[in-house]
Design a protein around this motif. Sequence first.
Motif, mmCIF file in Angstrom:
data_model
loop_
_atom_site.group_PDB
_atom_site.id
_atom_site.type_symbol
_atom_site.label_atom_id
_atom_site.label_comp_id
_atom_site.label_asym_id
_atom_site.label_seq_id
_atom_site.Cartn_x
_atom_site.Cartn_y
_atom_site.Cartn_z
ATOM 1 N N CYS A 1 32.225 38.435 60.453
ATOM 2 C CA CYS A 1 33.359 38.773 59.591
ATOM 3 C C CYS A 1 32.853 39.361 58.271
ATOM 4 O O CYS A 1 31.844 38.924 57.744
ATOM 5 N N ARG A 2 33.546 40.361 57.735
ATOM 6 C CA ARG A 2 33.083 40.980 56.490
ATOM 7 C C ARG A 2 33.980 40.629 55.307
ATOM 8 O O ARG A 2 35.190 40.836 55.341
ATOM 9 N N PHE A 3 33.375 40.089 54.256
ATOM 10 C CA PHE A 3 33.977 40.033 52.930
ATOM 11 C C PHE A 3 33.239 41.069 52.096
ATOM 12 O O PHE A 3 32.085 41.429 52.404
ATOM 13 N N PHE A 4 33.872 41.541 51.014
ATOM 14 C CA PHE A 4 33.190 42.536 50.182
ATOM 15 C C PHE A 4 33.658 42.427 48.740
ATOM 16 O O PHE A 4 34.741 41.912 48.459
ATOM 17 N N ALA A 5 32.805 42.915 47.838
ATOM 18 C CA ALA A 5 33.145 42.885 46.404
ATOM 19 C C ALA A 5 32.602 44.137 45.739
ATOM 20 O O ALA A 5 31.521 44.622 46.091
ATOM 21 N N LEU A 6 33.356 44.638 44.774
ATOM 22 C CA LEU A 6 33.025 45.891 44.102
ATOM 23 C C LEU A 6 33.451 45.814 42.643
ATOM 24 O O LEU A 6 34.574 45.401 42.341
ATOM 25 N N GLN A 7 32.563 46.216 41.738
ATOM 26 C CA GLN A 7 32.925 46.282 40.322
ATOM 27 C C GLN A 7 33.873 47.451 40.094
ATOM 28 O O GLN A 7 33.606 48.578 40.502
ATOM 29 N N LYS B 1 32.489 39.722 36.657
ATOM 30 C CA LYS B 1 31.280 40.417 37.084
ATOM 31 C C LYS B 1 31.139 40.234 38.591
ATOM 32 O O LYS B 1 31.333 39.136 39.118
ATOM 33 N N VAL B 2 30.755 41.306 39.280
ATOM 34 C CA VAL B 2 30.690 41.257 40.735
ATOM 35 C C VAL B 2 29.721 40.185 41.214
ATOM 36 O O VAL B 2 29.973 39.502 42.217
ATOM 37 N N GLU B 3 28.610 39.988 40.488
ATOM 38 C CA GLU B 3 27.632 38.967 40.909
ATOM 39 C C GLU B 3 28.257 37.578 40.908
ATOM 40 O O GLU B 3 28.010 36.765 41.818
ATOM 41 N N ASP B 4 29.074 37.291 39.891
ATOM 42 C CA ASP B 4 29.717 35.982 39.798
ATOM 43 C C ASP B 4 30.750 35.791 40.908
ATOM 44 O O ASP B 4 30.871 34.708 41.497
ATOM 45 N N VAL B 5 31.496 36.850 41.209
ATOM 46 C CA VAL B 5 32.518 36.761 42.247
ATOM 47 C C VAL B 5 31.872 36.570 43.625
ATOM 48 O O VAL B 5 32.353 35.786 44.450
ATOM 49 N N ASN C 1 23.790 38.308 51.732
ATOM 50 C CA ASN C 1 24.657 39.471 51.514
ATOM 51 C C ASN C 1 23.819 40.745 51.450
ATOM 52 O O ASN C 1 22.600 40.707 51.251
ATOM 53 N N VAL C 2 24.477 41.873 51.643
ATOM 54 C CA VAL C 2 23.772 43.153 51.687
ATOM 55 C C VAL C 2 24.515 44.166 50.822
ATOM 56 O O VAL C 2 25.751 44.175 50.781
ATOM 57 N N LYS C 3 23.772 45.010 50.139
ATOM 58 C CA LYS C 3 24.372 46.063 49.325
ATOM 59 C C LYS C 3 24.571 47.310 50.171
ATOM 60 O O LYS C 3 23.644 47.801 50.813
ATOM 61 N N VAL C 4 25.786 47.823 50.178
ATOM 62 C CA VAL C 4 26.095 49.094 50.831
ATOM 63 C C VAL C 4 26.629 50.010 49.740
ATOM 64 O O VAL C 4 27.808 49.964 49.381
ATOM 65 N N GLY C 5 25.737 50.800 49.143
ATOM 66 C CA GLY C 5 26.134 51.609 48.004
ATOM 67 C C GLY C 5 26.628 50.722 46.879
ATOM 68 O O GLY C 5 25.962 49.745 46.509
ATOM 69 N N PRO C 6 27.836 50.981 46.356
ATOM 70 C CA PRO C 6 28.360 50.188 45.237
ATOM 71 C C PRO C 6 28.987 48.860 45.663
ATOM 72 O O PRO C 6 29.422 48.089 44.818
ATOM 73 N N VAL C 7 29.031 48.598 46.969
ATOM 74 C CA VAL C 7 29.746 47.430 47.491
ATOM 75 C C VAL C 7 28.759 46.364 47.967
ATOM 76 O O VAL C 7 27.768 46.676 48.621
ATOM 77 N N GLU D 1 30.865 33.103 48.266
ATOM 78 C CA GLU D 1 29.895 32.461 49.149
ATOM 79 C C GLU D 1 30.019 30.938 49.099
ATOM 80 O O GLU D 1 29.920 30.261 50.132
ATOM 81 N N ALA D 2 30.250 30.397 47.914
ATOM 82 C CA ALA D 2 30.412 28.943 47.781
ATOM 83 C C ALA D 2 31.668 28.479 48.512
ATOM 84 O O ALA D 2 31.662 27.437 49.189
ATOM 85 N N GLU D 3 32.755 29.244 48.394
ATOM 86 C CA GLU D 3 34.001 28.885 49.067
ATOM 87 C C GLU D 3 33.852 28.982 50.588
ATOM 88 O O GLU D 3 34.369 28.138 51.324
#
Length: 283
Positions: free
Chosen positions: A224-230, A169-173, A191-197, A178-180
């Motif tokens: 620096c940008r990290f990102f996650a998407l379902q 699940k994207v929330e878990d990732v 963190n910020v939501k940009v559409g589905p990301v 963030e913890a790492e």
Amino acid sequence: MRKLLALVALLGLGLAQSLLVEVKGSLEEVEAKTLAALRSVGLEADRVLNLGEQVRQVTGPGFPEYRLVVLKPDKGSIEAVSKNPMAAIVLPPTVFITGQGNSFRVGAFDGRLLFSMLQVYGGEVERLVWRLEAALGRLGIVKRLPPAMMPDPSSGMMPALMYRVPSAKVEDVVLMVEAELTSNGLNLLPNVKVGPVTVIMPCKSEWARIMFLTQPAGGFAAPCRFFALQMGNDVLVGAIEPMLMTIMPGVMGTPAVAMLQEARQVMSQILEATGGTPYRPGR
């Protein structure tokens, strides 16, 4: 992607990596002018980060004034990441303000180059680029900073490091990343939501000091940008490829290269800690 990078190279370096304008005044005056110029074209600041003060507190004196204006996601940002999640490496856009005394440089990325490379240019994305250019144009004469070199199409380097995490699940990732990041000594913004990301924006003061003393215009990619998407039952997680910054003028042959290599190693380890496997589009 390789064919596209080759095409961009063949188009010539009339395309720039960064847009820059010189603005006279105190830091506070230039920041106020910049925010007003952005508002005048329909772009709103989400937060203004005092990167210069943060870096000086950690690494000591000798680092210039440096402010980062992170914009609120707009239709252009959302359309870009919806077409290609890799666009999240510079979204939402950042406008940087840096200098000393009574003279400052204000800049942002040139979306004509980056978004063309990512095959998302056009529509609302193009209008976002126009608005950024128009905002800077209200501050003075806009100069374009071309890359010192283009990415080698045969190298296989992509703009982003990406991993696919199975059955997640994207929330878990996001929480895992963030913890790492925190355990590796990076400072985190919400963190910020940009559409589905979901975009995660960390910063490491030591890296910022080395990079921006070498090439201040690199601020378009800061924080620096990290990102996650379902992606169905899986999660695509990624980050900007630090070595992409080596194509900027004045970076190769400096201590910034070793710093970028270190950043790449740390960022790759953080992404690997999610349990994902390397991912390339189309494979």
